[in-house]
Scaffold this motif. Structure first.
Motif, mmCIF file in Angstrom:
data_model
loop_
_atom_site.group_PDB
_atom_site.id
_atom_site.type_symbol
_atom_site.label_atom_id
_atom_site.label_comp_id
_atom_site.label_asym_id
_atom_site.label_seq_id
_atom_site.Cartn_x
_atom_site.Cartn_y
_atom_site.Cartn_z
ATOM 1 N N TYR A 205 0.838 -1.210 0.000
ATOM 2 C CA TYR A 205 0.000 0.000 0.000
ATOM 3 C C TYR A 205 0.873 1.260 0.000
ATOM 4 O O TYR A 205 0.649 2.193 -0.762
ATOM 5 C CB TYR A 205 -0.918 -0.003 1.214
ATOM 6 C CG TYR A 205 -1.743 1.257 1.360
ATOM 7 C CD1 TYR A 205 -2.942 1.408 0.657
ATOM 8 C CD2 TYR A 205 -1.329 2.290 2.210
ATOM 9 C CE1 TYR A 205 -3.705 2.561 0.788
ATOM 10 C CE2 TYR A 205 -2.081 3.445 2.338
ATOM 11 C CZ TYR A 205 -3.273 3.581 1.628
ATOM 12 O OH TYR A 205 -4.014 4.725 1.760
ATOM 13 N N ASN A 206 1.877 1.264 0.870
ATOM 14 C CA ASN A 206 2.784 2.409 0.948
ATOM 15 C C ASN A 206 3.517 2.631 -0.373
ATOM 16 O O ASN A 206 3.720 3.769 -0.810
ATOM 17 C CB ASN A 206 3.807 2.205 2.067
ATOM 18 C CG ASN A 206 3.201 2.342 3.451
ATOM 19 O OD1 ASN A 206 2.080 2.835 3.592
ATOM 20 N ND2 ASN A 206 3.919 1.901 4.474
ATOM 21 N N HIS A 207 3.921 1.526 -0.987
ATOM 22 C CA HIS A 207 4.661 1.621 -2.256
ATOM 23 C C HIS A 207 3.773 2.198 -3.365
ATOM 24 O O HIS A 207 4.222 3.048 -4.149
ATOM 25 C CB HIS A 207 5.171 0.243 -2.659
ATOM 26 C CG HIS A 207 5.960 0.240 -3.927
ATOM 27 N ND1 HIS A 207 7.239 0.762 -4.001
ATOM 28 C CD2 HIS A 207 5.661 -0.202 -5.187
ATOM 29 C CE1 HIS A 207 7.690 0.635 -5.241
ATOM 30 N NE2 HIS A 207 6.746 0.054 -5.971
ATOM 31 N N ILE A 208 2.531 1.748 -3.423
ATOM 32 C CA ILE A 208 1.614 2.199 -4.469
ATOM 33 C C ILE A 208 1.166 3.642 -4.239
ATOM 34 O O ILE A 208 1.150 4.470 -5.152
ATOM 35 C CB ILE A 208 0.389 1.273 -4.560
ATOM 36 C CG1 ILE A 208 0.820 -0.124 -5.032
ATOM 37 C CG2 ILE A 208 -0.666 1.851 -5.511
ATOM 38 C CD1 ILE A 208 -0.281 -1.151 -5.022
ATOM 39 N N LYS A 209 0.825 3.938 -2.989
ATOM 40 C CA LYS A 209 0.283 5.258 -2.656
ATOM 41 C C LYS A 209 1.361 6.277 -2.311
ATOM 42 O O LYS A 209 1.055 7.448 -2.058
ATOM 43 C CB LYS A 209 -0.679 5.132 -1.477
ATOM 44 C CG LYS A 209 -1.927 4.294 -1.763
ATOM 45 C CD LYS A 209 -2.814 4.970 -2.791
ATOM 46 C CE LYS A 209 -4.102 4.191 -2.995
ATOM 47 N NZ LYS A 209 -5.004 4.865 -3.971
ATOM 48 N N LYS A 210 2.608 5.839 -2.296
ATOM 49 C CA LYS A 210 3.729 6.719 -1.940
ATOM 50 C C LYS A 210 3.527 7.318 -0.552
ATOM 51 O O LYS A 210 3.765 8.501 -0.314
ATOM 52 C CB LYS A 210 3.893 7.846 -2.967
ATOM 53 C CG LYS A 210 4.018 7.389 -4.403
ATOM 54 C CD LYS A 210 5.226 6.475 -4.597
ATOM 55 C CE LYS A 210 5.333 6.021 -6.059
ATOM 56 N NZ LYS A 210 6.475 5.088 -6.257
ATOM 57 N N LYS A 211 3.081 6.470 0.379
ATOM 58 C CA LYS A 211 2.859 6.891 1.755
ATOM 59 C C LYS A 211 3.798 6.122 2.676
ATOM 60 O O LYS A 211 4.601 5.303 2.234
ATOM 61 C CB LYS A 211 1.396 6.663 2.145
ATOM 62 C CG LYS A 211 0.412 7.552 1.392
ATOM 63 C CD LYS A 211 -1.005 7.379 1.929
ATOM 64 C CE LYS A 211 -1.971 8.321 1.204
ATOM 65 N NZ LYS A 211 -3.359 8.211 1.719
ATOM 66 N N ASN A 212 3.680 6.383 3.960
ATOM 67 C CA ASN A 212 4.557 5.734 4.929
ATOM 68 C C ASN A 212 3.766 5.330 6.172
ATOM 69 O O ASN A 212 4.126 5.673 7.284
ATOM 70 C CB ASN A 212 5.708 6.671 5.304
ATOM 71 C CG ASN A 212 6.823 5.925 6.028
ATOM 72 O OD1 ASN A 212 7.017 4.733 5.824
ATOM 73 N ND2 ASN A 212 7.544 6.630 6.891
ATOM 74 N N VAL A 213 2.672 4.583 5.948
ATOM 75 C CA VAL A 213 1.836 4.131 7.053
ATOM 76 C C VAL A 213 2.620 3.183 7.950
ATOM 77 O O VAL A 213 3.210 2.202 7.477
ATOM 78 C CB VAL A 213 0.570 3.420 6.527
ATOM 79 C CG1 VAL A 213 -0.277 2.916 7.692
ATOM 80 C CG2 VAL A 213 -0.237 4.370 5.653
#
Length: 221
Positions: free
Chosen positions: A75-83
């Motif tokens: 998810y983090n990789h796709i959304k460019k986030k850092n949950v």
């Protein structure tokens, strides 16, 4: 004594060494502790509801945390986030913790090759096999040394070490859970005290060493 070697405090290395020597040269400790759970005919807590729950809880909990971490990473990789801060290094750390300590060292190397009979299999507790001390290779064909369930339960320490807030709380919860699983395995006649203690030390040391190698820094604990 608080000085660290490979991210593991010196006193912890010493505890592992001393306890191992005690188990080798005073093996009666294992027999004495195992006898606490033996009623003269069997290990009555084997198959009890609490023992069954603890025994079967380990695998799904480990799978849940592993899959959840992988899903968050994707998810983090796709959304460019850092949950939850789960990046490639964190994911690698989690994979190695689960693969090396409980899987490679305990289950594949020790359990599959040491041959130590489980308490319930020994003559001392109604079985037909000979008791052998911890760390001593045996031809009994058993899978007692060391405890795979204990190693898997304590491997959750890897997740606890990743916490930047309330790390001590998470570590304490893991220690409590791992201890309960260890007691359940001993109560069922599945492992000696030295089996669960060895698995605990292996996991603790491995998780901390891997943390140092991957993140290039000491863990908080």
């Amino acid at each position: 004594m608080n000085k660290k070697h490979l991210n593991v405090k010196l006193y912890f290395w010493l505890l592992f060494l001393i306890s191992s020597l005690i188990f080798i040269f005073i093996p009666q400790i294992d027999l004495s502790i195992a006898s606490i759970f033996y009623d003269g005919r069997s290990f009555p807590l084997n198959g009890s509801w609490i023992e069954t729950i603890l025994y079967h809880s380990v695998k799904p909990i480990i799978i849940f945390f592993a899959l959840a971490s992988f899903a968050i990473f994707i998810y983090n990789h796709i959304k460019k986030k850092n949950v939850f801060g789960i990046n490639s290094k964190v994911l690698l750390y989690i994979i190695l913790v689960l693969a090396i300590a409980p899987a490679l060292i305990v289950n594949t190397t020790l359990k599959e090759n040491w041959g130590r009979a489980r308490p319930a299999q020994t003559i001392d507790f109604g079985g037909q096999k000979e008791f052998t001390p911890a760390f001593i290779l045996s031809n009994q064909g058993g899978y007692s040394f060391s405890s795979g369930h204990t190693a898997a339960a304590f491997s959750l320490l890897g997740f606890a070490l990743l916490a930047r807030k309330r790390q001590k709380t998470f570590i304490t919860l893991v220690l409590i859970y791992g201890t309960l699983v260890s007691l359940a395995r001993m109560a069922a006649g599945g492992h000696f005290f030295s089996d669960v203690m060895t698995s605990f030390f292996i996991v603790w040391i491995t998780t901390h060493i891997l943390y140092k190698l991957i993140f290039k820094e000491d863990s908080i604990s």
